[in-house]
Design a protein around this motif. Structure first.
Motif, mmCIF file in Angstrom:
data_model
loop_
_atom_site.group_PDB
_atom_site.id
_atom_site.type_symbol
_atom_site.label_atom_id
_atom_site.label_comp_id
_atom_site.label_asym_id
_atom_site.label_seq_id
_atom_site.Cartn_x
_atom_site.Cartn_y
_atom_site.Cartn_z
ATOM 1 N N SER A 1 -13.416 -11.236 6.978
ATOM 2 C CA SER A 1 -11.832 -11.391 7.159
ATOM 3 C C SER A 1 -11.133 -10.687 8.119
ATOM 4 O O SER A 1 -10.437 -11.382 9.019
ATOM 5 N N PHE A 2 -11.511 -9.475 8.310
ATOM 6 C CA PHE A 2 -10.870 -8.729 9.387
ATOM 7 C C PHE A 2 -11.194 -8.984 10.896
ATOM 8 O O PHE A 2 -10.573 -9.489 11.799
ATOM 9 N N ALA A 3 -12.553 -9.335 11.088
ATOM 10 C CA ALA A 3 -13.028 -9.788 12.253
ATOM 11 C C ALA A 3 -12.279 -11.313 12.383
ATOM 12 O O ALA A 3 -11.922 -11.421 13.874
ATOM 13 N N LEU A 4 -12.150 -12.147 11.939
ATOM 14 C CA LEU A 4 -11.774 -13.610 12.111
ATOM 15 C C LEU A 4 -10.472 -13.416 12.286
ATOM 16 O O LEU A 4 -9.812 -13.845 13.360
ATOM 17 N N LEU A 5 -9.549 -12.633 11.504
ATOM 18 C CA LEU A 5 -8.155 -12.352 11.862
ATOM 19 C C LEU A 5 -7.895 -11.699 13.346
ATOM 20 O O LEU A 5 -6.883 -12.068 14.055
ATOM 21 N N ASN A 6 -8.948 -10.733 13.618
ATOM 22 C CA ASN A 6 -8.687 -10.035 14.882
ATOM 23 C C ASN A 6 -8.998 -11.049 16.021
ATOM 24 O O ASN A 6 -8.188 -11.249 17.070
ATOM 25 N N TYR A 7 -10.121 -12.068 15.998
ATOM 26 C CA TYR A 7 -10.180 -12.946 17.066
ATOM 27 C C TYR A 7 -9.148 -14.099 17.202
ATOM 28 O O TYR A 7 -8.638 -14.452 18.181
ATOM 29 N N SER B 1 0.806 -7.511 19.534
ATOM 30 C CA SER B 1 -0.364 -8.141 19.093
ATOM 31 C C SER B 1 -1.597 -7.545 19.576
ATOM 32 O O SER B 1 -2.443 -7.404 18.721
ATOM 33 N N LEU B 2 -1.552 -6.503 20.369
ATOM 34 C CA LEU B 2 -2.458 -5.320 20.761
ATOM 35 C C LEU B 2 -2.669 -4.659 19.285
ATOM 36 O O LEU B 2 -3.755 -4.109 19.179
ATOM 37 N N ILE B 3 -1.467 -4.009 18.780
ATOM 38 C CA ILE B 3 -1.521 -3.231 17.927
ATOM 39 C C ILE B 3 -2.230 -3.772 16.635
ATOM 40 O O ILE B 3 -2.912 -3.182 15.962
ATOM 41 N N VAL B 4 -1.873 -4.915 16.212
ATOM 42 C CA VAL B 4 -2.218 -5.704 15.238
ATOM 43 C C VAL B 4 -3.790 -5.880 15.317
ATOM 44 O O VAL B 4 -4.622 -5.877 14.358
ATOM 45 N N ALA B 5 -4.229 -6.271 16.367
ATOM 46 C CA ALA B 5 -5.518 -6.477 16.678
ATOM 47 C C ALA B 5 -6.142 -5.168 16.538
ATOM 48 O O ALA B 5 -7.725 -5.134 15.993
ATOM 49 N N ALA C 1 -10.008 -1.584 13.493
ATOM 50 C CA ALA C 1 -10.068 -0.085 12.878
ATOM 51 C C ALA C 1 -10.284 -0.378 11.398
ATOM 52 O O ALA C 1 -11.157 0.550 10.793
ATOM 53 N N ALA C 2 -9.805 -1.178 10.598
ATOM 54 C CA ALA C 2 -10.150 -1.750 9.358
ATOM 55 C C ALA C 2 -11.469 -2.050 9.157
ATOM 56 O O ALA C 2 -12.265 -1.443 8.149
#
Length: 310
Positions: A282-288, A215-219, A224-225
């Motif tokens: 989109s990246f920020a929402l997926l991160n949260y 989960s931390l790696i995906v976040a 980074a993206a």
């Protein structure tokens, strides 16, 4: 007596079963994840099949037309550039390069973060001191001026150079997080068992440590993206990218140089900026969302509806 034992054992058996598709259901129940995934899927479709979203008359986004600086119309939905090129076609075809930069640079920075952060925590001693010092140096460096200098002198306009620069300047924050997480796992019982069995360090890191940090790696990848998308657009807007390439940052560069706002063509200047913002959202929402899914303490508290007495 046997009936009591059988009845008591039934809940234990049911409790040990793990529901299938738990992660998928958790994503579907999270509004941030659904919106972020929908936006990202849209951009992936635009990047993979741009011709499906562009009228047949404008399949060549670089084709020079006879009607420069035209306002939005039925034939040119977002107007035309100073060379008569269709702005809408350029916007759609620019999705591919912008998305490639985000994914490749984000993935490269994540791999570097994992390798340096986890290795420093697990190895300890002199290796930890050296890698931590390297991480701290990159953390305190002024990032954007360094990016401008590297992109200018290492190869102005070269997409590969821009991606390498984004990787080299975007790994340090994630490496610090990876080290902190790996430090908390270093003395766990399952790692001690692996050491007692005589497993190699590389095996312990890859097979035992990394799966607990997914989960931390995906976040970290999503963060980074997001960083790569915004920074690459800024570099291209400043003219440090290839001016002949198709990307949202290059569109912003030409919109400024050819006076899009002065000539009353806000759609030319605003549409690539809006595309950059939406991809970043989109990246920020997926991160949260992944933070909330992996950490129940971060999930928003939902009020239960009061049941009306019958």
């Amino acid at each position: 007596m046997s009936a009591v034992v059988a009845g008591a054992s039934a809940p234990v058996t049911g409790a040990t079963r793990r529901p299938r598709g738990g992660l998928f259901r958790a994503i579907l129940r999270n509004r941030k994840a659904v919106v972020g995934a929908a936006l990202l899927l849209l951009f992936i479709l635009l990047a993979a099949f741009p011709g499906l979203f562009v009228p047949g008359a404008h399949h060549d986004p670089q084709a020079i037309g006879d009607l420069p600086l035209q306002h939005p119309s039925g034939s040119h939905w977002l107007g035309t550039t100073g060379l008569g090129q269709d702005v809408y076609a350029q916007l759609i075809y620019s999705t591919r390069e912008s998305l490639v930069i985000a994914v490749v640079a984000g993935l490269g920075a994540t791999v570097l973060s994992v390798v340096i952060g986890v290795s420093a925590a697990y190895l300890g001693g002199f290796a930890d001191d050296g890698l931590s010092m390297l991480t701290d140096i990159f953390l305190v460096l002024p990032t954007f001026p360094l990016i401008i200098v590297l992109a200018t002198y290492a190869g102005k306009g070269n997409l590969t150079v821009i991606i390498i620069v984004l990787i080299l300047t975007g790994w340090s924050y994630g490496a610090r997080q990876m080290r902190a997480q790996a430090m908390s796992l270093r003395n766990r019982d399952f790692l001690e068992s692996a050491r007692v069995r005589g497993e190699r360090r590389s095996y312990i890191i890859v097979v035992e440590v990394l799966p607990t940090m997914i989960s931390l790696i995906v976040a970290n990848f999503l963060g980074a993206a997001l960083y790569s998308v915004l920074t690459a657009a800024g570099l291209q807007f400043l003219g440090l990218g290839d001016p002949n390439s198709l990307s949202w940052g290059t569109m912003l560069y030409w919109a400024q140089n050819q006076g899009a706002l002065v000539n009353g063509l806000p759609a030319w200047a605003l549409s690539p900026g809006l595309a950059v913002a939406l991809l970043g959202v989109s990246f920020a929402l997926l991160n949260y969302a992944f933070d909330e899914i992996s950490n129940p303490a971060l999930r928003p508290v939902r009020r239960r509806r009061a049941r009306t007495a019958s």
